[in-house]
Structure formats: C-alpha cells, structure tokens
Scaffold this motif. Sequence first.
Motif, PDB file in Angstrom:
ATOM      1  N   ARG A 106       0.890  -1.165   0.000  1.00  0.00           N
ATOM      2  CA  ARG A 106       0.000   0.000   0.000  1.00  0.00           C
ATOM      3  C   ARG A 106       0.922   1.206   0.000  1.00  0.00           C
ATOM      4  NH1 ARG A 106      -5.115   0.525   1.165  1.00  0.00           N
ATOM      5  NH2 ARG A 106      -4.834   2.195   2.682  1.00  0.00           N
ATOM      6  N   ILE A 107       0.814   2.009  -1.047  1.00  0.00           N
ATOM      7  CA  ILE A 107       1.723   3.130  -1.228  1.00  0.00           C
ATOM      8  C   ILE A 107       0.958   4.418  -0.980  1.00  0.00           C
ATOM      9  CG2 ILE A 107       3.202   4.315  -2.891  1.00  0.00           C
ATOM     10  CD1 ILE A 107       3.509   1.479  -4.224  1.00  0.00           C
ATOM     11  N   GLY A 108       1.381   5.146   0.041  1.00  0.00           N
ATOM     12  CA  GLY A 108       0.704   6.367   0.424  1.00  0.00           C
ATOM     13  C   GLY A 108       0.803   7.449  -0.638  1.00  0.00           C
ATOM     14  N   LEU A 109      -0.366   7.930  -1.073  1.00  0.00           N
ATOM     15  CA  LEU A 109      -0.460   9.022  -2.048  1.00  0.00           C
ATOM     16  C   LEU A 109      -1.687   9.870  -1.718  1.00  0.00           C
ATOM     17  CD1 LEU A 109       0.114   7.018  -5.363  1.00  0.00           C
ATOM     18  CD2 LEU A 109       1.739   8.580  -4.303  1.00  0.00           C
ATOM     19  N   GLN A 110      -1.521  11.151  -1.686  1.00  0.00           N
ATOM     20  CA  GLN A 110      -2.636  12.084  -1.525  1.00  0.00           C
ATOM     21  C   GLN A 110      -3.512  11.784  -0.311  1.00  0.00           C
ATOM     22  OE1 GLN A 110      -3.577  11.993  -6.043  1.00  0.00           O
ATOM     23  NE2 GLN A 110      -4.578  13.801  -5.218  1.00  0.00           N
ATOM     24  N   GLY A 111      -2.921  11.418   0.798  1.00  0.00           N
ATOM     25  CA  GLY A 111      -3.685  11.179   2.007  1.00  0.00           C
ATOM     26  C   GLY A 111      -4.382   9.829   2.059  1.00  0.00           C
ATOM     27  N   ASP A 112      -4.173   9.000   1.067  1.00  0.00           N
ATOM     28  CA  ASP A 112      -4.736   7.643   1.058  1.00  0.00           C
ATOM     29  C   ASP A 112      -3.628   6.710   0.599  1.00  0.00           C
ATOM     30  OD1 ASP A 112      -6.437   5.444   1.131  1.00  0.00           O
ATOM     31  OD2 ASP A 112      -8.072   6.459   0.117  1.00  0.00           O
ATOM     32  N   ALA A 113      -3.966   5.597   0.004  1.00  0.00           N
ATOM     33  CA  ALA A 113      -2.943   4.664  -0.442  1.00  0.00           C
ATOM     34  C   ALA A 113      -3.385   3.950  -1.706  1.00  0.00           C
ATOM     35  CB  ALA A 113      -2.647   3.638   0.645  1.00  0.00           C
ATOM     36  N   MET A 114      -2.412   3.724  -2.587  1.00  0.00           N
ATOM     37  CA  MET A 114      -2.642   2.934  -3.790  1.00  0.00           C
ATOM     38  C   MET A 114      -2.285   1.490  -3.446  1.00  0.00           C
ATOM     39  SD  MET A 114      -0.967   3.269  -7.612  1.00  0.00           S
ATOM     40  CE  MET A 114       0.731   3.043  -7.150  1.00  0.00           C
ATOM     41  N   ASN A 115      -3.253   0.596  -3.577  1.00  0.00           N
ATOM     42  CA  ASN A 115      -2.981  -0.822  -3.354  1.00  0.00           C
ATOM     43  C   ASN A 115      -2.275  -1.402  -4.562  1.00  0.00           C
ATOM     44  OD1 ASN A 115      -4.187  -0.955  -0.847  1.00  0.00           O
ATOM     45  ND2 ASN A 115      -6.139  -1.649  -1.647  1.00  0.00           N
ATOM     46  N   VAL A 116      -1.286  -2.209  -4.297  1.00  0.00           N
ATOM     47  CA  VAL A 116      -0.625  -3.009  -5.319  1.00  0.00           C
ATOM     48  C   VAL A 116      -0.896  -4.447  -4.905  1.00  0.00           C
ATOM     49  CG1 VAL A 116       1.558  -3.601  -6.421  1.00  0.00           C
ATOM     50  CG2 VAL A 116       1.145  -1.253  -5.647  1.00  0.00           C
ATOM     51  N   ALA A 117      -1.665  -5.168  -5.710  1.00  0.00           N
ATOM     52  CA  ALA A 117      -2.112  -6.495  -5.296  1.00  0.00           C
ATOM     53  C   ALA A 117      -2.193  -7.444  -6.483  1.00  0.00           C
ATOM     54  CB  ALA A 117      -3.496  -6.389  -4.640  1.00  0.00           C
ATOM     55  N   ILE A 118      -2.136  -8.720  -6.174  1.00  0.00           N
ATOM     56  CA  ILE A 118      -2.363  -9.764  -7.164  1.00  0.00           C
ATOM     57  C   ILE A 118      -3.869  -9.827  -7.420  1.00  0.00           C
ATOM     58  CG2 ILE A 118      -2.145 -12.239  -7.654  1.00  0.00           C
ATOM     59  CD1 ILE A 118       0.561 -10.713  -7.411  1.00  0.00           C
ATOM     60  N   CYS A 119      -4.264  -9.925  -8.669  1.00  0.00           N
ATOM     61  CA  CYS A 119      -5.681  -9.956  -9.036  1.00  0.00           C
ATOM     62  C   CYS A 119      -6.235 -11.362  -8.802  1.00  0.00           C
ATOM     63  CB  CYS A 119      -5.876  -9.537 -10.486  1.00  0.00           C
ATOM     64  SG  CYS A 119      -7.611  -9.511 -10.971  1.00  0.00           S
ATOM     65  N   THR A 120      -6.691 -11.609  -7.597  1.00  0.00           N
ATOM     66  CA  THR A 120      -7.213 -12.934  -7.249  1.00  0.00           C
ATOM     67  C   THR A 120      -8.589 -13.193  -7.856  1.00  0.00           C
ATOM     68  OG1 THR A 120      -8.040 -12.046  -5.167  1.00  0.00           O
ATOM     69  CG2 THR A 120      -5.871 -13.099  -5.125  1.00  0.00           C
ATOM     70  N   ASP A 121      -9.214 -12.168  -8.445  1.00  0.00           N
ATOM     71  CA  ASP A 121     -10.481 -12.370  -9.154  1.00  0.00           C
ATOM     72  C   ASP A 121     -10.271 -13.054 -10.503  1.00  0.00           C
ATOM     73  OD1 ASP A 121     -11.843 -11.182  -7.091  1.00  0.00           O
ATOM     74  OD2 ASP A 121     -11.938  -9.217  -8.050  1.00  0.00           O
ATOM     75  N   ASN A 122      -9.043 -13.047 -10.976  1.00  0.00           N
ATOM     76  CA  ASN A 122      -8.696 -13.705 -12.233  1.00  0.00           C
ATOM     77  C   ASN A 122      -8.761 -15.213 -12.020  1.00  0.00           C
ATOM     78  OD1 ASN A 122      -7.405 -14.907 -14.408  1.00  0.00           O
ATOM     79  ND2 ASN A 122      -5.726 -13.438 -14.476  1.00  0.00           N
ATOM     80  N   GLU A 123      -9.678 -15.870 -12.714  1.00  0.00           N
ATOM     81  CA  GLU A 123      -9.856 -17.319 -12.552  1.00  0.00           C
ATOM     82  C   GLU A 123      -8.615 -18.114 -12.963  1.00  0.00           C
ATOM     83  OE1 GLU A 123     -13.348 -18.355 -14.748  1.00  0.00           O
ATOM     84  OE2 GLU A 123     -14.660 -17.151 -13.459  1.00  0.00           O
ATOM     85  N   ARG A 124      -7.776 -17.511 -13.803  1.00  0.00           N
ATOM     86  CA  ARG A 124      -6.576 -18.202 -14.286  1.00  0.00           C
ATOM     87  C   ARG A 124      -5.307 -17.595 -13.693  1.00  0.00           C
ATOM     88  NH1 ARG A 124      -6.950 -18.789 -20.662  1.00  0.00           N
ATOM     89  NH2 ARG A 124      -4.759 -18.653 -20.186  1.00  0.00           N
ATOM     90  N   ILE A 125      -5.423 -17.027 -12.494  1.00  0.00           N
ATOM     91  CA  ILE A 125      -4.299 -16.290 -11.931  1.00  0.00           C
ATOM     92  C   ILE A 125      -3.042 -17.138 -11.809  1.00  0.00           C
ATOM     93  CG2 ILE A 125      -4.952 -16.649  -9.513  1.00  0.00           C
ATOM     94  CD1 ILE A 125      -3.255 -13.534 -11.079  1.00  0.00           C
ATOM     95  N   HIS A 126      -3.150 -18.397 -11.438  1.00  0.00           N
ATOM     96  CA  HIS A 126      -1.955 -19.227 -11.258  1.00  0.00           C
ATOM     97  C   HIS A 126      -1.212 -19.425 -12.581  1.00  0.00           C
ATOM     98  CE1 HIS A 126      -2.802 -20.047  -7.074  1.00  0.00           C
ATOM     99  NE2 HIS A 126      -4.059 -20.275  -7.410  1.00  0.00           N
ATOM    100  N   GLU A 127      -1.950 -19.596 -13.634  1.00  0.00           N
ATOM    101  CA  GLU A 127      -1.359 -19.737 -14.970  1.00  0.00           C
ATOM    102  C   GLU A 127      -0.841 -18.381 -15.472  1.00  0.00           C
ATOM    103  OE1 GLU A 127      -3.265 -20.797 -19.289  1.00  0.00           O
ATOM    104  OE2 GLU A 127      -3.997 -21.902 -17.544  1.00  0.00           O
ATOM    105  N   ASP A 128      -1.661 -17.352 -15.322  1.00  0.00           N
ATOM    106  CA  ASP A 128      -1.302 -16.034 -15.843  1.00  0.00           C
ATOM    107  C   ASP A 128      -0.118 -15.406 -15.120  1.00  0.00           C
ATOM    108  OD1 ASP A 128      -3.332 -16.326 -17.647  1.00  0.00           O
ATOM    109  OD2 ASP A 128      -4.706 -14.924 -16.685  1.00  0.00           O
ATOM    110  N   ILE A 129      -0.023 -15.632 -13.815  1.00  0.00           N
ATOM    111  CA  ILE A 129       1.083 -15.039 -13.073  1.00  0.00           C
ATOM    112  C   ILE A 129       2.414 -15.658 -13.493  1.00  0.00           C
ATOM    113  CG2 ILE A 129       1.061 -16.528 -11.030  1.00  0.00           C
ATOM    114  CD1 ILE A 129       1.406 -13.927  -9.367  1.00  0.00           C
ATOM    115  N   LYS A 130       2.390 -16.944 -13.861  1.00  0.00           N
ATOM    116  CA  LYS A 130       3.602 -17.589 -14.366  1.00  0.00           C
ATOM    117  C   LYS A 130       4.025 -16.972 -15.697  1.00  0.00           C
ATOM    118  CE  LYS A 130       2.833 -21.949 -12.003  1.00  0.00           C
ATOM    119  NZ  LYS A 130       2.356 -23.311 -12.120  1.00  0.00           N
TER     120      LYS A 130
END
Length: 159
Positions: A106-130
Amino acid sequence: MQMPTTAEHRAVIVSENYDRIDGRLARNTDAKALSLGLSQQNERGKAGILAKVWRHTGEEWSEQSEELPLHRVLDLSILVCRSLEHFREAYRFEHLYDPQKPVIDRIGLQGDAMNVAICTDNERIHEDIKQFSLALSQDDEMIGERLRMLSKILKDMGY
C-alpha cells in the motif's frame, strides 16, 4: 509522418521516433510517437497536461491512440516498479505470491494509499502469473535499461 495537431491534444514535447524503441515491438509497432501536451479545457476551465501514445495504422492516425494524465503515467511507473520488486522474490511462493496476502503493498499518495495487489479475481491467476513472471524475465534487460535511465534522470533532478 507528421503527427496531427488537434484541439483535443496540443503536443508540446514529442518523441516522434517511438516506433524504433517500443520494446519488443520496435520497428514493428503502430505506436509511432509519444507526446506531452495540453488537453482541451476541462469543466473547470483549465487545460490539463496529458501524455499520449500516437498510433498509426499505416494509412491513418488511429482513434486507439491513448491519452493519460501525467499523474497516471507516474502511478503506472510506481505500479511497474513495485511489481518488479515483488517478482524478484516471488520464487519463494508456490504460486509466485502468497494467497493469504495478495496485497503486495500500500503506497501512500494524496492522504490515502494505492494498493498493489495480485488480481485474485482472475480465474486463471496461477497460470497467468507464471506467464507474467516469464515475460518480465525475458524483458529484464530492456526494462533494466529504462529503469537505470529513469534513476539517473531522477537523481540528476535531485530526487
């Protein structure tokens, strides 16, 4: 090939030979130029500064050319850098990330934070991340060259 000058994007700074250096697509890309320029005045009457990727089909300038506000260009740069940092150590995880902690940072910007995360909503995340990791590895030299240049420029500017 002259870039169009329009009321929507009035180029101020240009790189008209981008097609020669567009990563793995160099010399075989429709992204012909990059520019920084002024946008049409927004609803508050202020012109904004935008970065634009100019695409050309071979016959005409494409409507798929993209404009991004400068803060988004920088936000994308932050996202890229933080992602690269994650993948340097991702080999430690069975699926190249910790499924229990998909938020990388979570990177603080403008009084909040930008999340940097793996897209776990992607049904093919294990294949795509490779695939993603492999592509980063294959482009490591090209990406590294640009990061070193960016680092040098930022240091020269006092950052």
